[in-house]
Motif scaffolding. Sequence first.
Motif, PDB file in Angstrom:
ATOM      1  N   ASN A  94       0.851  -1.188   0.000  1.00  0.00           N
ATOM      2  CA  ASN A  94       0.000   0.000   0.000  1.00  0.00           C
ATOM      3  C   ASN A  94       0.882   1.232   0.000  1.00  0.00           C
ATOM      4  N   ALA A  97      -1.506   7.682  -1.654  1.00  0.00           N
ATOM      5  CA  ALA A  97      -1.853   8.279  -2.948  1.00  0.00           C
ATOM      6  C   ALA A  97      -1.057   9.554  -3.205  1.00  0.00           C
ATOM      7  N   SER A  98      -0.835  10.345  -2.180  1.00  0.00           N
ATOM      8  CA  SER A  98      -0.082  11.593  -2.365  1.00  0.00           C
ATOM      9  C   SER A  98       1.353  11.302  -2.787  1.00  0.00           C
ATOM     10  N   VAL A 100       2.369   8.536  -4.449  1.00  0.00           N
ATOM     11  CA  VAL A 100       2.305   8.030  -5.825  1.00  0.00           C
ATOM     12  C   VAL A 100       2.188   9.196  -6.800  1.00  0.00           C
ATOM     13  N   ASN A 101       1.325  10.163  -6.483  1.00  0.00           N
ATOM     14  CA  ASN A 101       1.163  11.327  -7.357  1.00  0.00           C
ATOM     15  C   ASN A 101       2.434  12.162  -7.427  1.00  0.00           C
TER      16      ASN A 101
END
Length: 119
Positions: A94, A97-98, A100-101
């Motif tokens: 996991n 998201a921040s 990954v961006n």
Amino acid sequence: MKFENTGIEKLKADLNRLDDVMDEYGLVRAGQWDYDRVTYDRKFELKEGVFYLRVQGFAVEGDVDTFKATIQLLTPLLGKHYYPHGVEYGEGENFPASLVNQCKSIIEKIKEEVSQFAL
């Protein structure tokens, strides 16, 4: 996690110029090389753990140790560090998201810069 189809994996570039661009975005090669391979890492320390953005490449011409090489870049990776075992890049991990961006943005900027002098 693999960042597929970024376009960076299609680029070949001079090692010295590549070192400069990677350094600009916090990716360090340091001692992570041998005669025909390079690895650039950027460390992220977050509350969720320690993560590494990794961009690897291999020499298609020349030798890395002489600083005269053309490097073919490979698909970028994002991994999570587990003490004492090392970094895991598996799809079962996991990733925030921040993060990954942020990594996607870094990869895109690197691709844009390297594309200007790619061979």
